[in-house]
Write a protein that holds these residues in place. Structure first.
Motif, PDB file in Angstrom:
ATOM      1  N   LEU A  36       0.823  -1.202   0.000  1.00 30.22           N
ATOM      2  CA  LEU A  36       0.000   0.000   0.000  1.00 30.22           C
ATOM      3  C   LEU A  36       0.863   1.259   0.000  1.00 30.22           C
ATOM      4  O   LEU A  36       0.511   2.271  -0.641  1.00 30.22           O
ATOM      5  CB  LEU A  36      -0.937  -0.007   1.205  1.00 30.22           C
ATOM      6  CG  LEU A  36      -2.021  -1.089   1.199  1.00 30.22           C
ATOM      7  CD1 LEU A  36      -2.850  -1.009   2.466  1.00 30.22           C
ATOM      8  CD2 LEU A  36      -2.907  -0.972  -0.034  1.00 30.22           C
ATOM      9  N   ARG A  39       1.874   1.746  -3.532  1.00 31.47           N
ATOM     10  CA  ARG A  39       0.803   2.265  -4.383  1.00 31.47           C
ATOM     11  C   ARG A  39       0.539   3.743  -4.106  1.00 31.47           C
ATOM     12  O   ARG A  39       0.211   4.497  -5.017  1.00 31.47           O
ATOM     13  CB  ARG A  39      -0.480   1.462  -4.156  1.00 31.47           C
ATOM     14  CG  ARG A  39      -0.489   0.060  -4.729  1.00 31.47           C
ATOM     15  CD  ARG A  39      -0.016  -0.059  -6.157  1.00 31.47           C
ATOM     16  NE  ARG A  39      -0.499   0.985  -7.060  1.00 31.47           N
ATOM     17  CZ  ARG A  39      -0.102   1.133  -8.313  1.00 31.47           C
ATOM     18  NH1 ARG A  39       0.823   0.316  -8.809  1.00 31.47           N
ATOM     19  NH2 ARG A  39      -0.581   2.083  -9.072  1.00 31.47           N
ATOM     20  N   LEU A  40       0.686   4.177  -2.852  1.00 26.45           N
ATOM     21  CA  LEU A  40       0.559   5.606  -2.564  1.00 26.45           C
ATOM     22  C   LEU A  40       1.640   6.392  -3.289  1.00 26.45           C
ATOM     23  O   LEU A  40       1.386   7.478  -3.820  1.00 26.45           O
ATOM     24  CB  LEU A  40       0.647   5.837  -1.052  1.00 26.45           C
ATOM     25  CG  LEU A  40      -0.602   5.502  -0.229  1.00 26.45           C
ATOM     26  CD1 LEU A  40      -0.303   5.655   1.257  1.00 26.45           C
ATOM     27  CD2 LEU A  40      -1.776   6.399  -0.635  1.00 26.45           C
ATOM     28  N   GLU A  41       2.841   5.845  -3.320  1.00 26.38           N
ATOM     29  CA  GLU A  41       3.950   6.504  -4.012  1.00 26.38           C
ATOM     30  C   GLU A  41       3.645   6.617  -5.504  1.00 26.38           C
ATOM     31  O   GLU A  41       4.017   7.597  -6.165  1.00 26.38           O
ATOM     32  CB  GLU A  41       5.241   5.727  -3.791  1.00 26.38           C
ATOM     33  CG  GLU A  41       6.460   6.324  -4.468  1.00 26.38           C
ATOM     34  CD  GLU A  41       6.766   7.714  -3.955  1.00 26.38           C
ATOM     35  OE1 GLU A  41       6.538   8.675  -4.718  1.00 26.38           O
ATOM     36  OE2 GLU A  41       7.198   7.851  -2.801  1.00 26.38           O
ATOM     37  N   TRP A  43       0.764   6.978  -6.914  1.00 25.82           N
ATOM     38  CA  TRP A  43      -0.427   7.771  -7.241  1.00 25.82           C
ATOM     39  C   TRP A  43      -0.108   8.823  -8.303  1.00 25.82           C
ATOM     40  O   TRP A  43      -0.936   9.127  -9.168  1.00 25.82           O
ATOM     41  CB  TRP A  43      -0.958   8.427  -5.968  1.00 25.82           C
ATOM     42  CG  TRP A  43      -2.204   9.232  -6.176  1.00 25.82           C
ATOM     43  CD1 TRP A  43      -2.292  10.582  -6.336  1.00 25.82           C
ATOM     44  CD2 TRP A  43      -3.545   8.733  -6.267  1.00 25.82           C
ATOM     45  NE1 TRP A  43      -3.598  10.965  -6.506  1.00 25.82           N
ATOM     46  CE2 TRP A  43      -4.403   9.848  -6.470  1.00 25.82           C
ATOM     47  CE3 TRP A  43      -4.115   7.456  -6.196  1.00 25.82           C
ATOM     48  CZ2 TRP A  43      -5.780   9.717  -6.599  1.00 25.82           C
ATOM     49  CZ3 TRP A  43      -5.491   7.333  -6.323  1.00 25.82           C
ATOM     50  CH2 TRP A  43      -6.306   8.442  -6.523  1.00 25.82           C
ATOM     51  N   VAL A  49       5.912  10.555  -1.671  1.00 23.26           N
ATOM     52  CA  VAL A  49       5.478  10.038  -0.380  1.00 23.26           C
ATOM     53  C   VAL A  49       6.657   9.610   0.475  1.00 23.26           C
ATOM     54  O   VAL A  49       6.694   9.870   1.670  1.00 23.26           O
ATOM     55  CB  VAL A  49       4.493   8.868  -0.570  1.00 23.26           C
ATOM     56  CG1 VAL A  49       4.111   8.250   0.775  1.00 23.26           C
ATOM     57  CG2 VAL A  49       3.257   9.342  -1.319  1.00 23.26           C
ATOM     58  N   GLN A 448      -3.665   5.444 -10.752  1.00 24.10           N
ATOM     59  CA  GLN A 448      -4.575   5.846  -9.683  1.00 24.10           C
ATOM     60  C   GLN A 448      -5.699   4.826  -9.507  1.00 24.10           C
ATOM     61  O   GLN A 448      -6.118   4.536  -8.382  1.00 24.10           O
ATOM     62  CB  GLN A 448      -5.122   7.241  -9.977  1.00 24.10           C
ATOM     63  CG  GLN A 448      -4.059   8.335  -9.843  1.00 24.10           C
ATOM     64  CD  GLN A 448      -4.565   9.715 -10.176  1.00 24.10           C
ATOM     65  OE1 GLN A 448      -5.650   9.870 -10.729  1.00 24.10           O
ATOM     66  NE2 GLN A 448      -3.776  10.743  -9.854  1.00 24.10           N
ATOM     67  N   THR A 451      -4.204   2.040  -7.558  1.00 25.37           N
ATOM     68  CA  THR A 451      -4.070   2.367  -6.136  1.00 25.37           C
ATOM     69  C   THR A 451      -5.405   2.231  -5.416  1.00 25.37           C
ATOM     70  O   THR A 451      -5.474   1.696  -4.299  1.00 25.37           O
ATOM     71  CB  THR A 451      -3.506   3.790  -5.975  1.00 25.37           C
ATOM     72  OG1 THR A 451      -2.217   3.867  -6.590  1.00 25.37           O
ATOM     73  CG2 THR A 451      -3.395   4.161  -4.502  1.00 25.37           C
ATOM     74  N   PHE A 455      -6.322  -0.521  -2.233  1.00 24.39           N
ATOM     75  CA  PHE A 455      -6.941  -0.271  -0.930  1.00 24.39           C
ATOM     76  C   PHE A 455      -8.248  -1.048  -0.773  1.00 24.39           C
ATOM     77  O   PHE A 455      -8.583  -1.486   0.331  1.00 24.39           O
ATOM     78  CB  PHE A 455      -7.153   1.232  -0.728  1.00 24.39           C
ATOM     79  CG  PHE A 455      -5.906   1.927  -0.267  1.00 24.39           C
ATOM     80  CD1 PHE A 455      -5.639   2.069   1.082  1.00 24.39           C
ATOM     81  CD2 PHE A 455      -4.979   2.412  -1.187  1.00 24.39           C
ATOM     82  CE1 PHE A 455      -4.481   2.697   1.516  1.00 24.39           C
ATOM     83  CE2 PHE A 455      -3.823   3.038  -0.766  1.00 24.39           C
ATOM     84  CZ  PHE A 455      -3.559   3.183   0.592  1.00 24.39           C
TER      85      PHE A 455
END
Length: 814
Positions: A36, A39-41, A43, A49, A448, A451, A455
């Motif tokens: 996770l 995946r935030l990185e 985005w 991040v 996106q 990502t 989640f």
């Protein structure tokens, strides 16, 4: 009964299965959090991040944790619990080794976690490609700790492999022939055979890498001839069978689920088994397709392209068997089936996209892109989908409680949608370079979506955990078999099963599952017999209830602690020594404490009075006349053959890459034949002494046994002393070509000589420790009425001697 102490001392296969399952789910959370973060990185393009170094660590650790500490251990949680029940056994052949395998697994995972706090964990990718795996590129101590954690994990896997293979080949119920094994047990049997050889190759690669990182040898250094290719060959000889090692247990679980919820046997069952067997064999001849972008000549690449595409054909047969089973059955859409069906759909897509990568031309374009990432996850996480179906399927058996069906279906919906939202856009955004957080701005929308899917997929596991945890306490009680058409033997006993599994000795000699005097086994819906009985197994009339069987031992846990402390201490080694200062002293101290704990606990375990399951058993073909311990020793030695084969192969590969004849320029003139010749005579004579010890044991001569073992010990010590003198002489050679001596890191020739013969020397040391222990026991009269321990030791010692017969000409004559 369910005290905390119980879980530290248990050796019962059902308890170990639960421990494996719970621990694997913990590492799922560990690796999932890292995913996770990645995946935030992703985005948006760029390091927004976390720093670039942290992203590299997250990518590397996520891959390692998911592949090693989650996927296979979750499957073997089920295998530990279910396989002995399916084959009619009371436990695994070696219960303490089963517990040891778990504790080594747990402490290897803890060691991996510790690596994050040693300046950063390994950050060179989960494949650990050379030379990025060398200290010059990954200098943090955490990088070395991650490698050592993998070493401990592979040791756990090897111990477990020997145990499972011995059990499945020697402890099947009467009438349970190999042909009649349940499909889940078949999948585990083939998985463990693949593990035995594939993990031995990985063990060799990790030992060589540890040698480079800790004591400064040069197998994979920039200056090493062919070092990066050597790592690729060793790693992928393990790495591609690992795909099937991960997927086969999921396939076996899917087969059991499909049979139960379609109300009929798998269509083409014998062809299904034959296809799995063919894949297991082929898995070792496709590894080179991972190296299509290297300088390997086109003819070889074309050959491996053919084997890669060829291995997809047996999978086609298995997929059609599952599809026809659904068509010919009456499907009940319960949660286990939904996950099993979802796994089939995902795997089909993963397999089709994998064929693209099997073509040399397409691979040049797709390699190193997110096409590979998507394909890999559709296969591997597709396997996870099947295992989650197995978790729901066997949850009532393990707990005696039924899960919440409504939450289970919600869990599946979130999981399946989240999975495809996460991974399918990666096929569309395939031009994104893997393991990199930069990508073309035009691909942002697809990342996106991925990502968001990640989640949602993560949230589905929260539903899973809540469902299982809540059901554990408030779920509807289940007595035996909650499924209408489940026909394997684990469903014929209460849920959860009693300590000894069965009320008597299970047998299928009459064509129906009975215990002892012939009572039929209830499946809450009828007797298991006829065609359904062929899905399960049978036991043995010859065996009675084993007397005073043991189910607890504290030593496996202590051995795990010792191994953990030893390897954590060794992680502080740099160029063969601990750095000065407080930190260096701490690591050295941990090594000493860990080594002493490990040695003491091993001795304590050998001295412990422990009684596991004893034979004879029902079906043991093709090892009917072989005792459990002897078969276990043979299986272990088969793994050791691959280990030494990889070391010898690394020597041959490096020498060919450098130039076979030019190699002699790397060796000083002082490296002569005589020390090796003397050691050959010493080891051959020591093997003869072991044979004499067996003869004297059969003649009931205590002094003869002691004298022969003392002779073996003395000759082995002589081997080590002679080897030590030779090494010391070569270390201090001072000539124009070698002004600093011929040391470990002088050149690739010295590296291969010292490390390979050093591994053999370690085997000799282990043998001498065992010999010394046997001398003490023989002095007290042991072995006169039972010479089997001498025979088992002899198998090991003769193997060590045979290996030297290969090393001597390679390193002293050729």
């Amino acid at each position: 009964m369910y005290s905390i102490r119980r879980w530290f001392v248990t050796t019962n296969h059902k308890d170990i299965g639960i421990l494996y399952t719970v621990t694997a789910l913990f590492f799922l959370v560990f690796g999932g959090i890292l995913a996770l973060m990645m995946r935030l990185e992703l985005w948006a393009p760029g390091a927004n991040v976390m720093p670039a170094e942290s992203y590299n660590q997250a990518v590397s650790a996520h891959g390692l944790i998911m592949v090693f500490w989650f996927l296979s251990p979750l499957a073997f949680g089920f295998a530990n619990y279910v396989v002995p029940l399916q084959i009619g056994a009371k436990d695994l052949a070696f219960p303490r080794l089963n517990a040891l395998s778990y504790w080594l697994y747990l402490f290897s995972g803890i060691l991996m976690g510790v690596s994050f706090f040693q300046g950063g964990t390994f950050n060179g990718g989960w494949t650990m490609y050379a030379p990025l795996n060398m200290p010059v590129y990954t200098p943090e101590l955490g990088g070395s700790t991650a490698v050592l954690a993998l070493l401990l994990f592979v040791t756990s896997a090897t111990v477990g492999s020997v145990n499972f293979l011995t059990t499945m080949h020697r402890m099947r119920a009467e009438g349970l022939t190999m042909r009649r094994l349940p499909l889940f047990t078949w999948s585990i049997l083939l998985t463990v055979w693949m593990m035995l050889f594939a993990f031995a190759a990985l063990l060799a690669a990790l030992l060589l890498l540890s040698s480079d990182r800790l004591i400064g040898t040069g197998y994979f250094a920039d200056s090493s001839p062919g070092g990066s290719m050597l790592w690729a060959h060793l790693f992928w000889f393990f790495g591609h069978p690992e795909v099937y090692i991960v997927f086969f247990p999921a396939l076996g679980a899917m087969a059991e689920v499909f049979q139960t919820f379609c109300g009929r046997r798998i269509v083409g069952r014998k062809w299904f088994i034959g296809a799995m067997l063919l894949v297991a064999l082929q898995s070792f001849v496709v590894w080179m397709h991972h190296m299509f972008l290297t300088s390997i000549n086109l003819e070889i690449k074309t050959l491996f392209m053919a084997t890669t595409i060829g291995i997809s054909l047996p999978f086609d047969l298995m997929v059609f068997a599952l599809i026809y089973t659904m068509l010919k059955g009456k499907i009940r859409f319960k949660t286990p089936f939904l996950f099993g069906f979802g796994a089939l759909v995902l795997f089909i897509l993963g397999g089709i996209t994998g064929v693209f990568l099997g073509a040399v031309v397409l691979d040049y374009t797709l390699r190193g892109t997110y096409w590979v990432v998507a394909h890999f996850h559709y296969v591997m996480v597709g396997g996870v989908t099947g295992l989650i179906g197995g978790l729901y399927y066997w949850f009532p058996k393990m707990t005696g409680r039924m899960y919440d069906e409504r939450l289970g279906k919600i869990n599946f919906g979130m999981y399946f949608v989240g999975f495809n939202l996460l991974y399918f856009p990666m096929f569309i955004a395939w031009e994104t370079p893997r393991r990199v957080f930069e990508y073309a701005p035009g691909l942002t929308a697809w990342h996106q979506v991925s990502t968001i899917g990640a989640f949602l997929l993560g949230a589905s596991f929260l539903v899973l955990f809540y469902n299982l945890f809540d059901s554990l306490y408030s779920g509807e009680p289940v007595d035996g078999n909650p499924w209408d058409y489940a026909s394997t033997a684990e469903w014929t006993v209460p849920s959860p099963p009693p300590l000894e599994n069965f009320p008597g000795i299970p047998t299928y000699a009459s064509g129906a599952l009975t215990f002892d005097g012939g009572d039929h086994a209830s499946t809450d819906g009828g007797t298991v017999h006829g065609a359904d009985a062929a899905l399960t197994g049978e036991t043995d009339h010859e065996t009675g209830h084993d007397e005073a069987e043991s189910h607890a031992s504290f030593w496996p846990f202590v051995i795990g602690v010792g191994g953990f402390l030893l390897l954590l201490g060794l992680s502080g080694l740099q160029q063969g020594s601990f750095p000065t200062g407080t930190a260096g002293g701490m690591y050295a101290g941990l090594s000493v404490v860990g080594g002493l704990t490990l040695f003491g606990s091993l001795v304590g375990m050998t001295r412990e009075s422990f009684h596991g399951p004893e034979g004879p058993f029902g079906e043991s073909w093709p090892f009917t006349g072989v005792e459990n311990t002897k078969l276990g020793m043979w299986i272990f030695l088969a793994s050791d053959v691959v280990l030494f084969g990889a070391f010898i192969g690394a020597y041959v590969f490096s020498r060919v890459a450098y130039g076979w004849q030019d190699w002699h320029h790397l060796i000083p003139a002082e490296h002569v034949v005589l020390p090796g010749l003397i050691n050959t005579y010493l080891l051959l004579t020591s093997s003869f002494a072991v044979v004499l010890a067996m003869v004297f044991a059969q003649r009931n001569s205590r002094l003869g046994v002691v004298g022969s073992l003392v002779a073996t010990f003395g000759l082995g010590v002589g081997f080590l002393v002679n080897k030590g003198i030779e090494w010391q002489h070569l270390f201090h050679v001072h000539s124009e070509a070698f002004p600093q001596g011929w040391e470990l890191s002088t050149n690739i020739a010295s590296t291969t000589f010292y490390v390979t013969t050093g591994l053999h020397g370690l085997h000799v040391i282990v043998g001498l420790i065992i010999t010394l222990y046997m001398i003490l026991r023989a002095w007290n009269g042991a072995y006169l009425d039972d010479d089997a321990p001498i025979e088992y030791f002899g198998l090991y010692w003769h193997f060590v001697d045979i290996v030297w017969l290969f090393l001597f000409p390679l390193f002293y004559i050729l």
